[in-house]
Every structure is written in structure tokens, then in C-alpha cells.
Motif scaffolding. Structure first.
Motif, PDB file in Angstrom:
ATOM      1  N   THR A 204      18.266  25.147 -15.073  1.00 40.81           N
ATOM      2  CA  THR A 204      18.241  24.386 -13.821  1.00 40.81           C
ATOM      3  C   THR A 204      19.625  24.358 -13.194  1.00 40.81           C
ATOM      4  OG1 THR A 204      16.488  22.956 -14.642  1.00 40.81           O
ATOM      5  CG2 THR A 204      17.731  22.151 -12.765  1.00 40.81           C
ATOM      6  N   ILE A 205      19.672  24.599 -11.886  1.00 41.79           N
ATOM      7  CA  ILE A 205      20.893  24.438 -11.104  1.00 41.79           C
ATOM      8  C   ILE A 205      20.616  23.292 -10.130  1.00 41.79           C
ATOM      9  CG2 ILE A 205      22.537  25.505  -9.520  1.00 41.79           C
ATOM     10  CD1 ILE A 205      22.379  26.888 -12.276  1.00 41.79           C
ATOM     11  N   ALA A 206      21.460  22.285 -10.150  1.00 40.73           N
ATOM     12  CA  ALA A 206      21.285  21.122  -9.276  1.00 40.73           C
ATOM     13  C   ALA A 206      22.334  21.152  -8.169  1.00 40.73           C
ATOM     14  CB  ALA A 206      21.410  19.838 -10.079  1.00 40.73           C
ATOM     15  N   VAL A 207      21.938  20.684  -6.990  1.00 38.13           N
ATOM     16  CA  VAL A 207      22.817  20.635  -5.821  1.00 38.13           C
ATOM     17  C   VAL A 207      22.688  19.255  -5.206  1.00 38.13           C
ATOM     18  CG1 VAL A 207      23.333  21.666  -3.573  1.00 38.13           C
ATOM     19  CG2 VAL A 207      22.427  23.100  -5.422  1.00 38.13           C
TER      20      VAL A 207
ATOM     21  N   VAL B 112      28.924  20.203  -0.587  1.00 43.03           N
ATOM     22  CA  VAL B 112      27.898  20.077  -1.621  1.00 43.03           C
ATOM     23  C   VAL B 112      28.554  20.268  -2.973  1.00 43.03           C
ATOM     24  CG1 VAL B 112      26.012  20.834  -0.144  1.00 43.03           C
ATOM     25  CG2 VAL B 112      27.257  22.510  -1.507  1.00 43.03           C
ATOM     26  N   GLU B 113      27.918  19.722  -4.003  1.00 45.79           N
ATOM     27  CA  GLU B 113      28.383  19.886  -5.367  1.00 45.79           C
ATOM     28  C   GLU B 113      27.270  20.548  -6.161  1.00 45.79           C
ATOM     29  OE1 GLU B 113      31.289  16.121  -5.996  1.00 45.79           O
ATOM     30  OE2 GLU B 113      29.149  15.700  -6.002  1.00 45.79           O
ATOM     31  N   VAL B 114      27.643  21.325  -7.168  1.00 45.11           N
ATOM     32  CA  VAL B 114      26.690  22.076  -7.963  1.00 45.11           C
ATOM     33  C   VAL B 114      26.901  21.738  -9.432  1.00 45.11           C
ATOM     34  CG1 VAL B 114      25.929  24.402  -8.600  1.00 45.11           C
ATOM     35  CG2 VAL B 114      26.689  23.940  -6.278  1.00 45.11           C
TER      36      VAL B 114
ATOM     37  N   MET C 258      11.823  17.508 -10.349  1.00 45.77           N
ATOM     38  CA  MET C 258      12.495  17.262 -11.597  1.00 45.77           C
ATOM     39  C   MET C 258      13.626  16.265 -11.361  1.00 45.77           C
ATOM     40  SD  MET C 258      14.957  19.775 -13.771  1.00 45.77           S
ATOM     41  CE  MET C 258      13.706  20.758 -14.498  1.00 45.77           C
ATOM     42  N   ALA C 259      13.722  15.265 -12.166  1.00 44.12           N
ATOM     43  CA  ALA C 259      14.803  14.278 -12.072  1.00 44.12           C
ATOM     44  C   ALA C 259      16.031  14.785 -12.815  1.00 44.12           C
ATOM     45  CB  ALA C 259      14.351  12.955 -12.662  1.00 44.12           C
ATOM     46  N   ILE C 260      17.180  14.621 -12.216  1.00 43.75           N
ATOM     47  CA  ILE C 260      18.445  15.035 -12.816  1.00 43.75           C
ATOM     48  C   ILE C 260      19.224  13.787 -13.187  1.00 43.75           C
ATOM     49  CG2 ILE C 260      20.603  16.287 -12.429  1.00 43.75           C
ATOM     50  CD1 ILE C 260      18.137  18.093 -12.450  1.00 43.75           C
ATOM     51  N   GLN C 261      19.692  13.703 -14.419  1.00 45.62           N
ATOM     52  CA  GLN C 261      20.504  12.560 -14.841  1.00 45.62           C
ATOM     53  C   GLN C 261      21.902  12.715 -14.269  1.00 45.62           C
ATOM     54  OE1 GLN C 261      20.409  12.320 -19.096  1.00 45.62           O
ATOM     55  NE2 GLN C 261      18.462  11.254 -19.087  1.00 45.62           N
ATOM     56  N   GLN C 262      22.213  11.917 -13.272  1.00 41.46           N
ATOM     57  CA  GLN C 262      23.485  12.052 -12.569  1.00 41.46           C
ATOM     58  C   GLN C 262      24.675  11.617 -13.406  1.00 41.46           C
ATOM     59  OE1 GLN C 262      23.762  12.854  -9.090  1.00 41.46           O
ATOM     60  NE2 GLN C 262      21.658  12.794  -8.457  1.00 41.46           N
ATOM     61  N   GLY C 263      24.519  10.609 -14.257  1.00 38.60           N
ATOM     62  CA  GLY C 263      25.650  10.057 -14.981  1.00 38.60           C
ATOM     63  C   GLY C 263      26.223  10.957 -16.053  1.00 38.60           C
ATOM     64  N   LYS C 264      25.440  11.894 -16.580  1.00 35.41           N
ATOM     65  CA  LYS C 264      25.883  12.737 -17.683  1.00 35.41           C
ATOM     66  C   LYS C 264      26.142  14.169 -17.251  1.00 35.41           C
ATOM     67  CE  LYS C 264      23.346   9.929 -20.924  1.00 35.41           C
ATOM     68  NZ  LYS C 264      22.374   9.873 -22.005  1.00 35.41           N
ATOM     69  N   THR C 265      26.208  14.413 -15.989  1.00 32.08           N
ATOM     70  CA  THR C 265      26.346  15.752 -15.449  1.00 32.08           C
ATOM     71  C   THR C 265      27.739  15.960 -14.873  1.00 32.08           C
ATOM     72  OG1 THR C 265      24.006  15.767 -14.915  1.00 32.08           O
ATOM     73  CG2 THR C 265      25.360  17.371 -13.785  1.00 32.08           C
TER      74      THR C 265
ATOM     75  N   PRO D  90      19.043  11.564  -4.716  1.00 41.51           N
ATOM     76  CA  PRO D  90      18.510  12.621  -5.585  1.00 41.51           C
ATOM     77  C   PRO D  90      19.113  13.981  -5.259  1.00 41.51           C
ATOM     78  CG  PRO D  90      16.744  11.272  -4.687  1.00 41.51           C
ATOM     79  CD  PRO D  90      18.010  10.868  -3.970  1.00 41.51           C
ATOM     80  N   SER D  91      19.230  14.799  -6.275  1.00 40.42           N
ATOM     81  CA  SER D  91      19.728  16.159  -6.084  1.00 40.42           C
ATOM     82  C   SER D  91      18.544  17.123  -5.980  1.00 40.42           C
ATOM     83  CB  SER D  91      20.625  16.550  -7.249  1.00 40.42           C
ATOM     84  OG  SER D  91      19.916  16.476  -8.463  1.00 40.42           O
ATOM     85  N   LEU D  92      18.825  18.310  -5.476  1.00 41.04           N
ATOM     86  CA  LEU D  92      17.825  19.372  -5.424  1.00 41.04           C
ATOM     87  C   LEU D  92      17.973  20.208  -6.691  1.00 41.04           C
ATOM     88  CD1 LEU D  92      18.389  20.558  -1.757  1.00 41.04           C
ATOM     89  CD2 LEU D  92      16.595  19.041  -2.598  1.00 41.04           C
ATOM     90  N   ALA D  93      16.879  20.744  -7.205  1.00 41.33           N
ATOM     91  CA  ALA D  93      16.931  21.570  -8.409  1.00 41.33           C
ATOM     92  C   ALA D  93      16.371  22.958  -8.112  1.00 41.33           C
ATOM     93  CB  ALA D  93      16.144  20.913  -9.534  1.00 41.33           C
TER      94      ALA D  93
END
Length: 67
Positions: A32-35, A23-25, A1-8, A44-47
Motif C-alpha cells: 500500500t502507498i498512502a497519500v 502532498v505527503e507519501v 482501507m484505513a491507514i494508521q496515521q500515528g505510526k506511519t 483520511p489518506s488515499l491508498a
């Protein structure tokens, strides 16, 4: 799954060291929890599902070594 980094909104642990090696969460989308690595936020982040993330955090807080 792609995570939109700019709006998170990413959060670091209050235990993080001043030099930022941690790490950041974030929870960018529902269910979804992204790391990600704070040293390289463009990678890319992990989901994870909230259930898997909660299980991981519970084991870490408990000090257990087995998942």
C-alpha cells in the motif's frame, strides 16, 4: 482501507515549498502507498497499490497527460 496515521512515517518531496503546501507519501503497510494533504494530516489518506502508484509517477515524470 484505513491507514494508521500515528505510526506511519510520511515523506514530502524535496521539491516542496517552504510553506508546506504539498502532498505527503508513505507506505504504512506492505502493498500500500498512502497519500495525504500536508495542510490537513488528520483527514483520511488515499491508498494505492504499488503498481498504480508507480504508473502514476512514471506518467508524471514523463510529462504525459494521458494515463
Amino acid at each position: 482501507m484505513a491507514i494508521q496515521q500515528g505510526k506511519t512515517t510520511w515523506r514530502k518531496s524535496s521539491y516542496s515549498l517552504a510553506h508546506g503546501d504539498c502532498v505527503e507519501v508513505a507506505s504504512p503497510v506492505r502493498h500500500t502507498i498512502a497519500v495525504r494533504d500536508s495542510k490537513d494530516p488528520q483527514r483520511p489518506s488515499l491508498a494505492f497499490t504499488p503498481e498504480n502508484w508507480s504508473a502514476f509517477v512514471a506518467v508524471v515524470n514523463d510529462g504525459s497527460r494521458a494515463l
